[in-house]
Design a protein around this motif. Structure first.
Motif, PDB file in Angstrom:
ATOM      1  N   LEU A   1       0.836  -1.201   0.000  1.00 53.16           N
ATOM      2  CA  LEU A   1       0.000   0.000   0.000  1.00 53.16           C
ATOM      3  C   LEU A   1       0.874   1.256   0.000  1.00 53.16           C
ATOM      4  CD1 LEU A   1      -2.726   1.438   0.206  1.00 53.16           C
ATOM      5  CD2 LEU A   1      -2.691   1.067   2.664  1.00 53.16           C
ATOM      6  N   ARG A   2       1.929   1.228   0.798  1.00 57.21           N
ATOM      7  CA  ARG A   2       2.825   2.387   0.891  1.00 57.21           C
ATOM      8  C   ARG A   2       3.455   2.697  -0.470  1.00 57.21           C
ATOM      9  NH1 ARG A   2       7.921   4.524   2.729  1.00 57.21           N
ATOM     10  NH2 ARG A   2       7.594   5.928   4.490  1.00 57.21           N
ATOM     11  N   GLU A   3       3.846   1.625  -1.157  1.00 61.66           N
ATOM     12  CA  GLU A   3       4.456   1.798  -2.476  1.00 61.66           C
ATOM     13  C   GLU A   3       3.444   2.369  -3.468  1.00 61.66           C
ATOM     14  OE1 GLU A   3       7.095  -1.613  -3.126  1.00 61.66           O
ATOM     15  OE2 GLU A   3       6.488  -1.374  -5.242  1.00 61.66           O
ATOM     16  N   ALA A   4       2.219   1.864  -3.377  1.00 61.73           N
ATOM     17  CA  ALA A   4       1.164   2.353  -4.271  1.00 61.73           C
ATOM     18  C   ALA A   4       0.894   3.836  -4.013  1.00 61.73           C
ATOM     19  CB  ALA A   4      -0.114   1.539  -4.074  1.00 61.73           C
ATOM     20  N   VAL A   5       0.895   4.229  -2.756  1.00 61.17           N
ATOM     21  CA  VAL A   5       0.673   5.641  -2.411  1.00 61.17           C
ATOM     22  C   VAL A   5       1.846   6.487  -2.900  1.00 61.17           C
ATOM     23  CG1 VAL A   5       0.537   7.262  -0.457  1.00 61.17           C
ATOM     24  CG2 VAL A   5      -0.828   5.180  -0.436  1.00 61.17           C
ATOM     25  N   ALA A   6       3.079   5.980  -2.733  1.00 58.33           N
ATOM     26  CA  ALA A   6       4.259   6.712  -3.187  1.00 58.33           C
ATOM     27  C   ALA A   6       4.202   6.922  -4.700  1.00 58.33           C
ATOM     28  CB  ALA A   6       5.528   5.952  -2.806  1.00 58.33           C
ATOM     29  N   ASP A   7       3.794   5.889  -5.432  1.00 57.52           N
ATOM     30  CA  ASP A   7       3.691   6.006  -6.895  1.00 57.52           C
ATOM     31  C   ASP A   7       2.598   6.988  -7.293  1.00 57.52           C
ATOM     32  OD1 ASP A   7       4.424   2.516  -7.656  1.00 57.52           O
ATOM     33  OD2 ASP A   7       5.704   4.276  -7.395  1.00 57.52           O
ATOM     34  N   ALA A   8       1.497   6.935  -6.572  1.00 61.98           N
ATOM     35  CA  ALA A   8       0.347   7.774  -6.942  1.00 61.98           C
ATOM     36  C   ALA A   8       0.607   9.252  -6.677  1.00 61.98           C
ATOM     37  CB  ALA A   8      -0.888   7.319  -6.159  1.00 61.98           C
ATOM     38  N   PHE A   9       1.411   9.541  -5.649  1.00 60.72           N
ATOM     39  CA  PHE A   9       1.546  10.937  -5.235  1.00 60.72           C
ATOM     40  C   PHE A   9       2.973  11.441  -5.302  1.00 60.72           C
ATOM     41  CE2 PHE A   9      -2.743  11.231  -4.189  1.00 60.72           C
ATOM     42  CZ  PHE A   9      -3.132  10.110  -3.472  1.00 60.72           C
ATOM     43  N   ARG A  10       3.809  10.773  -6.135  1.00 59.47           N
ATOM     44  CA  ARG A  10       5.186  11.225  -6.255  1.00 59.47           C
ATOM     45  C   ARG A  10       5.192  12.673  -6.765  1.00 59.47           C
ATOM     46  NH1 ARG A  10       9.158   7.797  -6.266  1.00 59.47           N
ATOM     47  NH2 ARG A  10       7.766   6.138  -6.936  1.00 59.47           N
ATOM     48  N   PRO A  11       5.872  13.602  -6.063  1.00 61.77           N
ATOM     49  CA  PRO A  11       5.875  15.000  -6.526  1.00 61.77           C
ATOM     50  C   PRO A  11       6.724  15.148  -7.790  1.00 61.77           C
ATOM     51  CG  PRO A  11       7.115  14.776  -4.470  1.00 61.77           C
ATOM     52  CD  PRO A  11       6.575  13.440  -4.792  1.00 61.77           C
ATOM     53  N   SER A  12       6.422  16.158  -8.605  1.00 61.18           N
ATOM     54  CA  SER A  12       7.160  16.390  -9.855  1.00 61.18           C
ATOM     55  C   SER A  12       8.599  16.807  -9.525  1.00 61.18           C
ATOM     56  CB  SER A  12       6.485  17.496 -10.653  1.00 61.18           C
ATOM     57  OG  SER A  12       6.594  18.704  -9.927  1.00 61.18           O
ATOM     58  N   LEU A  13       9.471  16.718 -10.530  1.00 60.88           N
ATOM     59  CA  LEU A  13      10.880  17.063 -10.326  1.00 60.88           C
ATOM     60  C   LEU A  13      11.002  18.518  -9.886  1.00 60.88           C
ATOM     61  CD1 LEU A  13      13.818  16.166 -10.563  1.00 60.88           C
ATOM     62  CD2 LEU A  13      13.770  16.869 -12.962  1.00 60.88           C
TER      63      LEU A  13
END
Lengths: 139, 179
Positions: free
Chosen positions: A65-77
């Protein structure tokens, strides 16, 4: 008040559906009756634990779940860079950076300065007027 | 302590520490609710995952009052649970039981207590789905107002179901509590 009268009311007491008078009666009884208090705490614990059972998702599920959240909300460069630039810098780190910058600023001209072609150590001068590089006279 | 709503905003900005904090608050109660509704860990973990991710990924939600994120999360969890149960055509809700010997009073008292709790679990298992749901949400720590929000029913209906559920439990447990 008799325990046999109070105990059937313990469920209603737990779920706060008793009227004020009945609630006060149970409150008062529980203060003085260890048996009913133990019964109430047991029922309460059983009902709450019965729902919140052993009781957590697995560690693998949590990481997924944590990985899925990280992928979904990764901030832009750009956002990440902005956040890095705006981060507060500790004083010692700032001073150390300033010292390094000053040091580099002071030695860079020395490193970049090329020695004059007409000077040798000891004050001797090289005659560069002749065109042939092999016949340099030293005087 | 930061509110759920503030953590929600930070998670949407990519802050994983906020996610860890939010997760720690709900892993127990929400998972417990799902486990009691679905009856097995694998399903409960799947629905937990979908509920949490769904609640976070939904486009900007405005929470009008305190407790907004909690009811939002439980509402999603409840809907996903209902969908899963409907699709699996389960007729009976499995009530997961505590492992026996979880707490240790003296022997005879322990025996009586164990029988009481077994009778209680049976009584809960016999509740209708609507009453069982209210029971589990209440035991998960939600207030009546939050339960009404999650179930999208009027507060009066929730209170009425609570009263009905309590009356049923009281009657079912009378032989055990009037000793």
């Amino acid at each position: 008040m008799d325990c046999s009268v109070i105990q059937p009311d313990l469920f209603a007491y737990h779920f706060a559906t008793l009227d004020e008078e009945a609630r006060a009666r149970v409150d008062e009884h529980l203060l003085g009756c260890q048996k009913c208090l133990r019964a109430y705490l047991g029922i309460k614990r059983h009902m709450e634990l019965g729902v919140g059972l052993p009781g957590r998702p697995s560690e693998a599920a949590r990481l997924r779940l944590r990985e899925a959240v990280a992928d979904a909300f990764r901030p832009s460069l750009g956002a990440r860079l902005g956040r890095w630039l705006r981060r507060p810098i500790p004083l010692y780190q700032g001073l150390a950076t300033a010292a390094v910058v000053l040091l580099l600023a002071s030695i860079t001209p020395l490193l970049l300065r090329r020695p004059s072609p007409s000077a040798l150590p000891g004050g001797e001068r090289v005659d560069t007027s002749r065109s042939h590089p092999a016949s340099l006279a030293i005087y | 302590m930061e509110s759920d709503e503030a953590l929600y905003v930070r998670v949407k900005q990519g802050d994983l520490r906020a996610f860890d904090e939010l997760y720690a608050r709900y892993e127990g109660p929400l998972f417990g609710f799902l486990l009691s509704q679905l009856g097995n860990r694998a399903d409960a973990e799947d629905v937990f995952h979908e509920s949490f991710l769904g609640a976070l990924k939904t486009r900007e939600v405005t929470f009008e009052r305190g407790g907004g994120f909690r009811t939002w999360l439980y509402r999603i969890a409840r809907n996903l649970t209902s969908n899963r149960l409907r699709s699996e055509r389960r007729g009976v809700r499995a009530v997961a039981r505590l492992p026996s010997g979880d707490h240790a009073p003296p022997a005879e008292e322990a025996l009586v207590e164990r029988e009481l709790f077994r009778a209680l679990d049976d009584a809960i298992a016999r509740l209708s789905p609507a009453l069982a749901e209210v029971y589990r949400l209440r035991c998960s720590g939600l207030s009546y107002e939050e339960i009404a929000d999650v179930l999208e029913t009027p507060l009066g209906t929730v209170k009425s179901r609570m009263n009905q559920m309590v009356s049923l439990l009281r009657e079912e447990m009378r032989p055990w509590t009037a000793r």
